[in-house]
Write an enzyme that holds these catalytic residues in place. Structure first.
Site, PDB file in Angstrom:
ATOM      1  N   ASP A  83      26.586 -43.460   4.752  1.00 38.81           N
ATOM      2  CA  ASP A  83      26.205 -44.370   5.842  1.00 38.81           C
ATOM      3  C   ASP A  83      24.894 -45.062   5.457  1.00 38.81           C
ATOM      4  O   ASP A  83      23.813 -44.483   5.606  1.00 38.81           O
ATOM      5  CB  ASP A  83      26.046 -43.596   7.156  1.00 38.81           C
ATOM      6  CG  ASP A  83      25.819 -44.532   8.327  1.00 38.81           C
ATOM      7  OD1 ASP A  83      26.803 -44.969   8.934  1.00 38.81           O
ATOM      8  OD2 ASP A  83      24.652 -44.852   8.605  1.00 38.81           O
TER       9      ASP A  83
ATOM     10  N   HIS B 275      21.116 -44.130  13.723  1.00 37.70           N
ATOM     11  CA  HIS B 275      20.638 -45.170  12.789  1.00 37.70           C
ATOM     12  C   HIS B 275      19.710 -44.621  11.721  1.00 37.70           C
ATOM     13  O   HIS B 275      19.094 -45.394  10.989  1.00 37.70           O
ATOM     14  CB  HIS B 275      19.999 -46.359  13.518  1.00 37.70           C
ATOM     15  CG  HIS B 275      20.906 -46.977  14.536  1.00 37.70           C
ATOM     16  ND1 HIS B 275      22.100 -47.574  14.196  1.00 37.70           N
ATOM     17  CD2 HIS B 275      20.805 -47.046  15.884  1.00 37.70           C
ATOM     18  CE1 HIS B 275      22.689 -47.999  15.306  1.00 37.70           C
ATOM     19  NE2 HIS B 275      21.929 -47.682  16.344  1.00 37.70           N
TER      20      HIS B 275
ATOM     21  N   ASP C 186      23.277 -40.064  10.516  1.00 32.46           N
ATOM     22  CA  ASP C 186      24.588 -40.684  10.791  1.00 32.46           C
ATOM     23  C   ASP C 186      25.645 -40.063   9.871  1.00 32.46           C
ATOM     24  O   ASP C 186      26.733 -39.686  10.322  1.00 32.46           O
ATOM     25  CB  ASP C 186      24.541 -42.200  10.549  1.00 32.46           C
ATOM     26  CG  ASP C 186      23.822 -42.962  11.675  1.00 32.46           C
ATOM     27  OD1 ASP C 186      23.529 -42.352  12.709  1.00 32.46           O
ATOM     28  OD2 ASP C 186      23.547 -44.167  11.497  1.00 32.46           O
TER      29      ASP C 186
ATOM     30  N   ASP D 217      29.982 -50.579   5.601  1.00 27.82           N
ATOM     31  CA  ASP D 217      29.136 -49.991   4.544  1.00 27.82           C
ATOM     32  C   ASP D 217      29.563 -50.457   3.162  1.00 27.82           C
ATOM     33  O   ASP D 217      28.728 -50.842   2.336  1.00 27.82           O
ATOM     34  CB  ASP D 217      29.164 -48.453   4.642  1.00 27.82           C
ATOM     35  CG  ASP D 217      28.462 -47.988   5.887  1.00 27.82           C
ATOM     36  OD1 ASP D 217      27.256 -47.761   5.841  1.00 27.82           O
ATOM     37  OD2 ASP D 217      29.128 -47.924   6.939  1.00 27.82           O
TER      38      ASP D 217
ATOM     39  N   GLU E  86      21.697 -47.605   5.497  1.00 31.01           N
ATOM     40  CA  GLU E  86      20.867 -48.416   6.392  1.00 31.01           C
ATOM     41  C   GLU E  86      20.389 -49.585   5.544  1.00 31.01           C
ATOM     42  O   GLU E  86      20.167 -49.441   4.331  1.00 31.01           O
ATOM     43  CB  GLU E  86      19.684 -47.630   6.951  1.00 31.01           C
ATOM     44  CG  GLU E  86      20.082 -46.445   7.820  1.00 31.01           C
ATOM     45  CD  GLU E  86      21.004 -46.784   8.982  1.00 31.01           C
ATOM     46  OE1 GLU E  86      20.844 -47.855   9.588  1.00 31.01           O
ATOM     47  OE2 GLU E  86      21.909 -45.968   9.271  1.00 31.01           O
ATOM     48  N   ALA E  87      20.270 -50.727   6.198  1.00 29.80           N
ATOM     49  CA  ALA E  87      19.946 -51.947   5.449  1.00 29.80           C
ATOM     50  C   ALA E  87      18.879 -52.757   6.172  1.00 29.80           C
ATOM     51  O   ALA E  87      18.682 -52.593   7.388  1.00 29.80           O
ATOM     52  CB  ALA E  87      21.216 -52.783   5.305  1.00 29.80           C
TER      53      ALA E  87
HETATM   54  P1  AMP Z   1      24.165 -48.081  11.504  1.00 30.02           P
HETATM   55  O1  AMP Z   1      24.960 -47.370  10.471  1.00 30.02           O
HETATM   56  O2  AMP Z   1      24.844 -48.291  12.791  1.00 30.02           O
HETATM   57  O3  AMP Z   1      22.883 -47.351  11.660  1.00 30.02           O
HETATM   58  O4  AMP Z   1      23.850 -49.532  10.962  1.00 30.02           O
HETATM   59  C1  AMP Z   1      23.701 -49.820   9.606  1.00 30.02           C
HETATM   60  C2  AMP Z   1      22.880 -51.061   9.469  1.00 30.02           C
HETATM   61  O5  AMP Z   1      23.464 -52.118  10.230  1.00 30.02           O
HETATM   62  C3  AMP Z   1      21.450 -50.969   9.957  1.00 30.02           C
HETATM   63  O6  AMP Z   1      20.594 -50.400   9.013  1.00 30.02           O
HETATM   64  C4  AMP Z   1      21.148 -52.434  10.190  1.00 30.02           C
HETATM   65  O7  AMP Z   1      20.863 -53.106   8.999  1.00 30.02           O
HETATM   66  C5  AMP Z   1      22.455 -52.975  10.734  1.00 30.02           C
HETATM   67  N1  AMP Z   1      22.478 -52.894  12.207  1.00 30.02           N
HETATM   68  C6  AMP Z   1      22.965 -51.908  12.973  1.00 30.02           C
HETATM   69  N2  AMP Z   1      22.811 -52.174  14.273  1.00 30.02           N
HETATM   70  C7  AMP Z   1      22.201 -53.361  14.333  1.00 30.02           C
HETATM   71  C8  AMP Z   1      21.756 -54.211  15.403  1.00 30.02           C
HETATM   72  N3  AMP Z   1      21.925 -53.871  16.688  1.00 30.02           N
HETATM   73  N4  AMP Z   1      21.159 -55.393  15.101  1.00 30.02           N
HETATM   74  C9  AMP Z   1      20.993 -55.762  13.819  1.00 30.02           C
HETATM   75  N5  AMP Z   1      21.376 -55.005  12.764  1.00 30.02           N
HETATM   76  C10 AMP Z   1      21.985 -53.835  13.011  1.00 30.02           C
HETATM   77 MG    MG Z   2      23.644 -45.648  10.072  1.00 28.53          MG
END
Ligand code: AMP
Ligand code: MG
Length: 362
Positions: A113, A269, A274, A212, A115-116
Site C-alpha cells: 500500500d 493512510h 494500511d 497502487d 503513500e504518494a
Molecule cells: P491511501 O492508500 O488511501 O492512504 O492513499 C494512497 C495515496 O493516495 C495517498 O498517499 C495520497 O497520495 C493519495 N490520496 C489518498 N486520499 C487522498 C485524498 N483524499 N486527497 C488527495 N490524495 C489522496
Molecule cells: Mg495507504
C-alpha cells in the site's frame, strides 16, 4: 433453529428449493461435471441442500452454529453464511474424497500500500511514491511472516504539501533523509529474493483497489525512467476479491474490516498500517476458504526516454485485452459507460476499472 447438522445422516434442508439454492445447485453441477468428466458426485446435491438451509438461517442461528463448530463468529450475515457454507463444503468434499476448495494458489502474498505525494486537488498531479511498505503473508500458515518498509525521497515535488503531511503522517524530514525510489525498489526486490519469492515460492501482490500498481507505481516508474517491475503487472485487488467471495457490494478498507467484525488497527493512510490491515483481510479470506487469485493486470508500454507512457488496466476475469489496447482512454470510458446500461452488475464488477480510466482522463 436450523437443522443443519455436521454429519452424513444430516437433517439438511427439506426438499424445497429456494431460488438461490437451485442457482447454487446448477453452479455446483457445472463445476462437478467439469471436474469429474461428466459424472456428478452426489455430494454436490447434498451441499446444495445445505446451502439452501444456510440461506434461510438468521444471523443468530448462524452465529450459534459457527460457535458450536468452534469457528469465527464475527462479521456480517454475508460473511457468516459464506463461512458456514465453506465449512460444510470442505468437510463434505473431503469425506467424499473430492478435492476440497481452500488450497491457496500461491505460497505467499505480498501486500503493498503505497503513500504518494499529493495535494488537495489531485487533478493532473504527478504523484511520487514516498512510502513503500510490503507485508509478507504465508498462505499455508496464514500468518504475516515479514515486513519491508522504507520511505522514498520525491524529486518532482520535493516539498511535501501540508495536505500530504496531514493525510499520510509523513514529515519533510523523513523524506529528505530517504533514498530515491529506484534504490528503495532495488532493496525491496532483494528482500523478495531473500524469501526466494518467484524462485522457490509462488506469490502474488495484493493491493486495496487498482491504484497502487496502475497509478502510483506506474507514474513513479515513468518519472524515474525505470522498467515497470514484472511482479506488479498482475495482482489481486482485494476489494474485488472480497465483494466477489462474500457476495457483497464493493467496500473500502475500513468498511471491509467492519463487515468482518474487525477494527482498523493503527492509523489510516499510513502505508505500513494500511498494508497490515489489508493483510488481516487477506488472512480472513484465506481462513474462510477463499483461494485468492490475481484479478487485475496492467499493460505497460515500454518506457521511452522523455515519454510518460500510461498503461491500460484490465480485469483478468474479463480478459479482452486487445480491445482495450487499441482504444483511447475516452473511448474506453465511453464503452464502459455504454456497457453499464447493458448489465445491472456492471457497477459492482467494473467500478475500479471505470474509476481508474476516469482518473486517467482528468
Ligand atoms: P491511501 O492508500 O488511501 O492512504 O492513499 C494512497 C495515496 O493516495 C495517498 O498517499 C495520497 O497520495 C493519495 N490520496 C489518498 N486520499 C487522498 C485524498 N483524499 N486527497 C488527495 N490524495 C489522496
Ligand atoms: Mg495507504
Amino acid at each position: 433453529m436450523s437443522t443443519v447438522e455436521d454429519s452424513d445422516g444430516a437433517n439438511t434442508a427439506s426438499g424445497e428449493k429456494d431460488a438461490e439454492s437451485s442457482k447454487m445447485h446448477k453452479v455446483h453441477k457445472m463445476r462437478a461435471k467439469r471436474d469429474h468428466g461428466g459424472d456428478i458426485d452426489p455430494v454436490y446435491k447434498k451441499l446444495s441442500a445445505i446451502n439452501g438451509e444456510i440461506n434461510r438461517m438468521s444471523s443468530k442461528e448462524l452465529r450459534d452454529k459457527l460457535a458450536e463448530l468452534k469457528l469465527d463468529v464475527r462479521g456480517s450475515k454475508d460473511i457468516l453464511q459464506k463461512r458456514l457454507k465453506m465449512h460444510y463444503k470442505q468437510r463434505k468434499l473431503m469425506k467424499a474424497k473430492v478435492k476440497p476448495p481452500g488450497n491457496s494458489t500461491y505460497d505467499y502474498l505480498i501486500i503493498i500500500d503505497f503513500e504518494a505525494t499529493c495535494q488537495e486537488n489531485n487533478l493532473n498531479y504527478n504523484h511520487e511514491i514516498i512510502e513503500f511498505p510490503a507485508v509478507l503473508v504465508d498462505c499455508h500458515t496464514r500468518e504475516t511472516v515479514d515486513e519491508f518498509h522504507e520511505f522514498c525521497k520525491p524529486i518532482i515535488n520535493p516539498r511535501l504539501t501540508e495536505f500530504c503531511c496531514g493525510l499520510t503522517g509523513i514529515t519533510q524530514d523523513v523524506v529528505d533523509k530517504a533514498d530515491e525510489f529506484p534504490a528503495v525498489l532495488e532493496r525491496m526486490e532483494s528482500w523478495m529474493s531473500s524469501h526466494y519469492l518467484g524462485v522457490d515460492h509462488t506469490f502474488a501482490v495484493v493491493t486495496d483497489g487498482p491504484w497502487d500498481m496502475s497509478r502510483f507505481l506506474q507514474m513513479q516508474c515513468n518519472s524515474s525512467k525505470i522498467h515497470f517491475p514484472h511482479w506488479g503487472k498482475k495482482w489481486i485487488n482485494i476489494r474485488k476479491a472480497y465483494s466477489s467471495y462474500y457476495s457483497c457490494k464493493r467496500m473500502n478498507l475500513e468498511e471491509m474490516l467492519i463487515n468482518l467484525g474487525l477494527k482498523f488497527q493503527g492509523t489510516q493512510h499510513c502505508g505500513l498500517h494500511d498494508s497490515r490491515n489489508i493483510a488481516r483481510i487477506a488472512i480472513q479470506l484465506l481462513n474462510d476458504g477463499c483461494d485468492l487469485v490475481k484479478n487485475e493486470f496492467l499493460h505497460v508500454a515500454p518506457p521511452s526516454p522523455g515519454t510518460k507512457s500510461l498503461g491500460c488496466l484490465s480485469n483478468i476475469s474479463s480478459g479482452d485485452t486487445s480491445d482495450h489496447q487499441n482504444r483511447t482512454k475516452e473511448e474506453i470510458v465511453k464503452k464502459l459507460e455504454d456497457m453499464k446500461l447493458e448489465s445491472k452488475n456492471f457497477v459492482e464488477e467494473n467500478q475500479d476499472l471505470l474509476e481508474y480510466h476516469r482518473l486517467q482522463s482528468t
